[in-house]
Design an enzyme around this catalytic site. Structure first.
Site: not given
Lengths: 351, 375
Positions: A28, A30-31, A33, A35, A50, A147
């Site tokens: 998927g 990620g923040a 980037g 992964v 990542k 977060d």
């Protein structure tokens, strides 16, 4: 390509990694980037790799990349995802175009668990205990997560929990509007830029997450900022006059004053069969005024966690996190040199 | 022409037992809905039957989709090459089960060939030459609410077909909705089953042990089911697609949307993200209501595909007005179609629940930390 490395294209992204990492599989976005999961054949561990998206596109991107590396490098705690490896296919600061960040991999995150599994009180207690135990360490280093949400909490089938993605949501996101789940866990002061943020904003998020683990549904699933603020005051009640007077932004202060008065709904009415001690924890976390919220360290001493609490095994960080780079306004080239320095010195063996 | 394509595939298909698919016999028995034919990968080299071109049609999750040409008929098709893994076989199997619906891209042939020593699956599909949904609409000079409802009815029909087979698509996004050709009357079809999942409604299970919390008044703890959840994600996607179809921009924005136009920023800052009057003022209240029901933040309250199918704006039981929409103009003007697509992929990725895992009851959980506390 360097000898012993191999390359594979996944999801339209080329991954070029050392030969020790095999069985790459996209898991998927990620923040910042793409992964993939992989096996580290040297340690036998499952890892997440990542590839940072556009790591040096602008000075802001480069600083963000550096921040992520430095935050991960700092973390050495059982309940926080740490850095496993760091590499680039480049051979110098000037020529490197990519950065790969390798971390431990867990089986799932709490977002998928809470959507598909009804949790027992024991589960909730142990999960929240681990979040707080990780947060105590993080806060002691002077870091705020900013977060926390179920999707940032990695878990496995044994109920081990690790916190992910620290400090990445640095900028307040005025664009974060509409039907976006990431806002549901944000403390009111963050959402409305009321005041300087403190560690209490993470505690608000823990309260929201805890309530969701207990009930299975998000506590404040607002469709926008205004609606979310309404949902919050419908449950925790209107903020005190003293608190409202202290709101920095004039427009926010006027808006909050214009909201109809709401009394607090006792959490025991919302969670009618819940453990009364769990209710008391929620009461101490979900408070409008961030200065009155319980701290992570104090929450660990709460009777709800008495079976788990052990003052000798809830470590603080031995050093403060050095965030002096935050004030630095460097060029992309200077950030590259700093990042390259981290890449050449870091190996999985010396972390 | 799914019927013709199906017939061609059936005629061409060898009947050798597919390898590594011992459950294949069971899969033939989907008689009530969907595809009743048995799919058998061909073992001869695909190059014997098709010439493969370098023309890339799109990039899917697991590789490019290229154009190929059938050597005998000279007709063009879309070719997707996948590593021969259980996951790829599942993708093809689930896609195959959904074939035979006018709004789902048809599978023509499947080959199982070794390339440089590694086994690959070659998926030959009908060619969709009309482009992706919003690129198609971008080019229109005139687009009305009525037309939008006809397109949405087709997308709803495809999703309904999938859900009726106890499957969820889980990747319903603009890139996976393709037009057959560039004509006004072109058919729209759904493709890419790379994230599709079998969901078993029969498994609407009560929790394996009694939860401590029983139905509170407001926050109801409900028996969880991934089936309902996965289908509800498809419904959320339909809500987003419908919103963009009517307005030209999405109902949400998150971090990183740097390319948002000034006009969009103004709308968002003003807090008018619900239904800004400029684009929504003339749109039927009925469809706004439908969008709200699809975008309900609580997945368990979102409407189901059957309810959507019967909704007057979709079913055609109401007269949908021919009000012109600003969608084509906004899609051209706002440079953020790419951003929107990226946002949606992100959102879908975070919605998808892929863990097979469940947290064990604590007494049987092998947690090191827990073990230290229980000493």
């Amino acid at each position: 390509m360097q000898p012993g490395w191999h390359s594979i294209e996944l999801n339209g992204t080329a991954f070029e990694v050392p030969g020790r990492y095999t069985h790459l599989h996209p898991i998927g976005l990620g923040a910042f980037g793409q992964v993939v999961s992989a096996d580290d054949t040297v340690t036998g561990q499952k890892v997440a790799i990542k590839k940072v998206m556009k790591p040096f596109q602008t000075a802001i991107h480069a600083k963000r990349t550096f921040r992520e590396i430095r935050l991960l490098r700092h973390m050495h705690h059982e309940n926080i995802i740490g850095l496993h490896d760091l590499f680039s296919t480049g051979t110098s600061a000037e020529t490197m175009n990519d950065v790969y960040i390798v971390t431990e991999l867990m089986g799932a995150d709490l977002n998928s668990i809470v959507r598909t599994q009804t949790l027992s009180d024991e589960h909730v207690c142990f999960l929240v205990y681990q979040i707080l135990r990780g947060l105590k360490y993080v806060h002691s280093a002077g870091i705020i997560h900013r977060d926390l949400k179920p999707g940032n909490l990695a878990v496995n089938e044994n109920c081990d929990l690790k916190i992910l993605d620290f400090g990445l949501a640095r900028v307040a996101d005025p664009e974060m509007t509409g039907y976006v789940a990431t806002r549901w866990y944000r403390a009111p002061e963050v959402m409305l830029s009321w005041r300087k943020y403190g560690q209490g904003l993470d505690i608000w998020s823990v309260g929201c997450i805890m309530a969701e683990l207990m009930s299975g549904t998000p506590l404040f699933p607002g469709s926008d900022h205004v609606n979310q603020l309404t949902l919050i005051s419908n449950i925790v009640g209107s903020p005190s006059k003293e608190f409202v007077d202290n709101i920095e932004s004039e427009t926010a202060r006027a808006y909050v004053r214009s909201m109809p008065h709401r009394d607090k709904i006792p959490f025991e009415r919302l969670f009618s069969h819940a453990n009364p001690l769990a209710i008391d924890v929620l009461d101490k976390m979900l408070i409008f005024d961030c200065e009155k919220r319980i701290t992570a360290a104090d929450a660990l001493r709460h009777p709800y966690f008495s079976q788990l609490h052990d003052p000798d095994d809830e470590p603080d960080s031995s050093t403060q996190f050095d965030d002096s780079y935050e004030a630095a306004e460097l060029t992309t080239e200077k950030w590259r040199v700093l990042i390259w320095g981290d890449i050449v010195t870091f190996t999985p063996e010396n972390r | 022409m799914p019927g013709a394509a199906a017939a061609a595939a059936a005629a061409a298909g060898g009947q050798a037992q597919p390898q590594a698919q011992t459950q294949a016999q069971g899969q033939q028995l989907h008689l009530s809905h969907g595809n009743q034919r048995h799919l058998t990968p061909k073992l001869n080299p695909i190059e014997e039957d098709y010439s493969i071109t370098d023309v890339t049609l799109g990039v899917g999750v697991h590789g490019k989709v290229r154009r190929c040409v059938h050597r005998v008929s000279m007709r063009s098709y879309a070719l997707k090459v996948l590593d021969d893994r259980p996951r790829s076989r599942r993708e093809i199997d689930l896609h195959w089960r959904c074939c035979g619906h006018p709004n789902i891209v048809d599978i023509i042939d499947v080959y199982e060939n070794a390339v440089n020593g590694s086994k690959k699956l070659f998926l030959v599909m009908e060619l969709m030459a009309g482009g992706e949904l919003f690129e198609h609409i971008q080019k229109k000079t005139h687009f009305t609410e009525h037309e939008a409802s006809l397109i949405m009815r087709k997308i709803t029909s495809a999703t309904r077909h999938i859900h009726s087979l106890n499957l969820a698509h889980r990747d319903l996004k603009p890139e996976n909705l393709l037009f057959k050709d560039t004509t006004e009357t072109s058919e729209i079809k759904l493709t890419d089953f790379g994230f599709a999942k079998e969901v078993d409604d029969a498994g609407l299970k009560t929790p394996c042990y009694t939860p401590y919390y029983v139905a509170p008044e407001i926050l109801r703890a409900e028996a969880k089911s991934t089936a309902t959840y996965d289908k509800s994600c498809d419904m959320w996607s339909l809500g987003v697609i419908l919103y963009i179809l009517l307005a030209g921009y999405p109902p949400f924005y998150s971090e990183g949307g740097q390319n948002i136009s000034p006009g969009m920023k103004k709308r968002i800052r003003a807090g008018q993200y619900d239904f800004p009057a400029e684009e929504w003022g003339q749109v039927s209240p009925s469809v706004k209501q439908l969008i709200k029901q699809l975008l309900d933040t609580d997945p368990s309250k979102r409407i189901t595909i059957e309810q959507m199918w019967r909704h007057p704006w979709i079913s055609g039981s109401m007269e949908v007005p021919h009000t012109p929409l600003l969608t084509p103009k906004i899609l051209q003007f706002e440079t953020n179609l790419t951003d929107t697509k990226e946002e949606m992929s992100h959102a879908l990725a975070s919605l998808r629940v892929d863990n097979g895992i469940q947290i064990k009851p604590l007494p049987s959980a092998a947690s090191a930390l827990l073990a230290r506390r229980q000493k």
